[in-house]
Design a protein around this motif. Sequence first.
Motif, mmCIF file in Angstrom:
data_model
loop_
_atom_site.group_PDB
_atom_site.id
_atom_site.type_symbol
_atom_site.label_atom_id
_atom_site.label_comp_id
_atom_site.label_asym_id
_atom_site.label_seq_id
_atom_site.Cartn_x
_atom_site.Cartn_y
_atom_site.Cartn_z
ATOM 1 N N UNK A 1 2.949 -20.068 48.035
ATOM 2 C CA UNK A 1 3.442 -19.759 49.973
ATOM 3 C C UNK A 1 4.622 -18.871 50.586
ATOM 4 N N UNK A 2 4.489 -18.091 50.542
ATOM 5 C CA UNK A 2 6.545 -17.262 51.516
ATOM 6 C C UNK A 2 7.073 -17.960 51.517
ATOM 7 N N UNK A 3 8.385 -17.921 51.133
ATOM 8 C CA UNK A 3 9.731 -18.358 50.902
ATOM 9 C C UNK A 3 9.249 -19.345 49.699
ATOM 10 N N UNK A 4 8.339 -19.979 49.166
ATOM 11 C CA UNK A 4 9.044 -20.795 48.042
ATOM 12 C C UNK A 4 9.967 -20.336 46.893
ATOM 13 N N UNK A 5 9.882 -20.504 46.018
ATOM 14 C CA UNK A 5 10.253 -19.877 44.709
ATOM 15 C C UNK A 5 9.200 -19.784 43.560
ATOM 16 N N UNK A 6 8.764 -18.908 43.036
ATOM 17 C CA UNK A 6 7.520 -19.104 42.810
ATOM 18 C C UNK A 6 7.762 -19.678 40.682
#
Length: 162
Positions: free
Chosen positions: A68-73
């Motif tokens: 999800x955008x903004x979540x850590x990879x």
Amino acid sequence: MNSAPSRVPDLSDRPHRLVIEREMRADPHALYRAWTDRFDLWFAAPGSVTMTPRVNMPFFFETEYAPEPGTPPTRHPHYGRFLRLETDRLVELTWVTGRGGTAGAETVVTVELAPHGSGTRLRLTHAGFYDDMARAATEAAWRDLVLPHQDQILAGPAADTH
């Protein structure tokens, strides 16, 4: 450079495989280099690649994926070794990932490259999955994400392909 591999994986108890054909805008030379010594240009996390394009040589790299955008990879290690190399025509390598990929199985990825117009017809075969669910998920990733991304990066104006 094109010597025979020491051991080819036995896929007899893992019959699930996929085949994807795609017209790529990059030429065969650029694609061959992308699969043998430029993984960090289009697929691997920068700084994670350890790879020498020679038959029997092992390699390692990681990918990073943020669901999800903004979540850590999350980091996903990939291991393998080159089985066959034919300059600008064929790359065959083993491919081992964890859960959500090959589940630790040593699968085989074969990338065949043929000139097509100003670009390349790429045929990717990925064989040796334990089950059809893993095969289907991997097929969707190659078809819908990875190969389109590779095409975009390699054919883009800033790509250094030669």
